[in-house]
Scaffold this active site. Structure first.
Site, PDB file in Angstrom:
ATOM      1  N   ASP A   1       4.188  19.537 -21.652  1.00 12.78           N
ATOM      2  CA  ASP A   1       4.337  19.435 -20.189  1.00 12.78           C
ATOM      3  C   ASP A   1       3.011  18.903 -19.646  1.00 12.78           C
ATOM      4  OD1 ASP A   1       5.375  19.842 -17.542  1.00 12.78           O
ATOM      5  OD2 ASP A   1       4.227  21.688 -17.399  1.00 12.78           O
ATOM      6  N   SER A   2       2.992  18.647 -18.342  1.00 16.26           N
ATOM      7  CA  SER A   2       1.752  18.182 -17.715  1.00 16.26           C
ATOM      8  C   SER A   2       0.700  19.284 -17.614  1.00 16.26           C
ATOM      9  CB  SER A   2       2.063  17.668 -16.311  1.00 16.26           C
ATOM     10  OG  SER A   2       2.607  18.724 -15.534  1.00 16.26           O
TER      11      SER A   2
ATOM     12  N   CYS B   1       9.281  19.394 -19.412  1.00 15.07           N
ATOM     13  CA  CYS B   1       8.806  18.801 -18.167  1.00 15.07           C
ATOM     14  C   CYS B   1       9.986  18.097 -17.510  1.00 15.07           C
ATOM     15  CB  CYS B   1       7.700  17.797 -18.485  1.00 15.07           C
ATOM     16  SG  CYS B   1       7.159  16.864 -17.038  1.00 15.07           S
TER      17      CYS B   1
ATOM     18  N   GLU C   1      -0.843  25.401 -10.877  1.00 16.08           N
ATOM     19  CA  GLU C   1      -1.954  25.117 -11.798  1.00 16.08           C
ATOM     20  C   GLU C   1      -3.214  25.886 -11.405  1.00 16.08           C
ATOM     21  OE1 GLU C   1      -2.391  23.268 -14.682  1.00 16.08           O
ATOM     22  OE2 GLU C   1      -0.215  23.075 -14.748  1.00 16.08           O
TER      23      GLU C   1
ATOM     24  N   CYS D   1      11.625  21.629 -11.939  1.00 18.33           N
ATOM     25  CA  CYS D   1      10.272  21.417 -12.464  1.00 18.33           C
ATOM     26  C   CYS D   1       9.897  22.704 -13.175  1.00 18.33           C
ATOM     27  CB  CYS D   1       9.307  21.131 -11.319  1.00 18.33           C
ATOM     28  SG  CYS D   1       7.567  21.250 -11.777  1.00 18.33           S
TER      29      CYS D   1
ATOM     30  N   HIS E   1       7.234  24.129 -13.707  1.00 17.45           N
ATOM     31  CA  HIS E   1       6.220  24.975 -13.071  1.00 17.45           C
ATOM     32  C   HIS E   1       6.863  26.009 -12.123  1.00 17.45           C
ATOM     33  CE1 HIS E   1       3.263  22.030 -14.444  1.00 17.45           C
ATOM     34  NE2 HIS E   1       2.288  22.782 -13.979  1.00 17.45           N
TER      35      HIS E   1
END
Ligand code: DGL
Length: 268
Positions: free
Chosen positions: A10-11, A73, A152, A186, A188
């Protein structure tokens, strides 16, 4: 039986939502996780950029000898899953199809929401997949750039006014009974799941795309005989393209370890 690790990327920390579920399902598997925090967020990038990024993420995981790849992701899964599947040389799966399958099965009214990054919303991938599986469904989508940077930074509580403001604005299209099921498109976003559930109320079922992807990859490994049936607890190697010191406390928090977990800084 195949003892090679499974690669998940994932990012950033979002794909750990898939890791968490995958470890519950197949605890004996070794995992190599790549969080590409040097290039987060992915959600504002063009398709061409995302393709280049996805190929380099896949190349890295292959260099670690993985037997299968889970693209944890939503943005990469929505924009370049065909490229990843065609180039990986090992089985690869994403989060769009499994998340949509779970949403279609769980929605009672056929009114399904999709909350995602801007690049995922632009791709129309979730909408296409819902139309294919449930042609009569009504889909409401909302893309946002605001949530990934908050997660994040470890900011996931409604007591944080920036989190509350961002969530109130991007959940507005889904409020008031507009949908009965919301895909967190997403990976996240499940880390904000408590806050989202509190704002939307109990009438809306949340679909965790990362966990859905993990369930699909676990099935795929079992069905193809690629799973590891050893009696052991597999390892989880955490790799990040950003500073390891920033990644470690969040990884510990999101994987429920109760302490920071060691991560390795890698260059792609
Ligand atoms: N977890 C990624 C996703 O599922 C976040 C994308 C981003 O970095 O913007 O879309």
């Amino acid at each position: 039986m195949d003892l090679r690790p499974v690669g998940i990327f994932d990012s950033g920390v979002g794909g750990l939502t898939a890791v968490r579920e995958f470890r519950k399902l197949l605890p004996a598997e070794d995992i190599v996780y790549l969080g590409d925090t040097a290039r987060v967020p992915y959600g504002g990038r063009s398709v061409a950029e995302l393709e280049g990024i996805a190929l380099s993420d896949v190349r890295f995981l292959l260099s670690r000898g993985v037997k299968a790849i889970l693209v944890a992701c939503g943005t990469v899964s929505s924009n370049c899953m065909g490229l990843v599947m065609g180039s990986a040389g090992v089985p690869a799966s994403g989060v769009v199809v499994p998340a949509v399958r779970e949403a279609v099965n769980s929605s009672r009214s056929g009114r399904i929401g999709v909350l995602s990054t801007l690049a995922t919303a632009r791709s129309g991938a979730f909408e296409r997949e819902i139309a294919a599986m449930a042609p009569d469904a009504l889909v409401i989508s909302s893309g946002t750039a605001e949530l990934v940077p908050l997660v994040e930074a470890g900011r996931t509580s409604l007591d944080d006014s920036a989190v509350r403001t961002a969530l109130e604005s991007c959940l507005a299209p889904f409020a008031g009974g507009a949908v009965d099921t919301l895909i967190l498109g997403c990976t996240h976003y499940p880390l904000l799941g408590g806050a989202i559930a509190e704002l939307l109320g109990g009438g809306v079922g949340l679909i965790d795309a990362g966990a859905a992807g993990a369930r699909e990859t676990a099935c795929l490994l079992r069905e193809s005989g690629l799973d590891c049936r050893a009696r052991r607890i597999g390892s989880c190697s955490l790799c990040t393209t950003g500073p390891a010191a920033g990644f470690e406390p969040l990884a510990g928090l999101f994987l429920g370890a109760g302490r920071a977990l060691r991560a390795e800084h890698v260059e792609l």
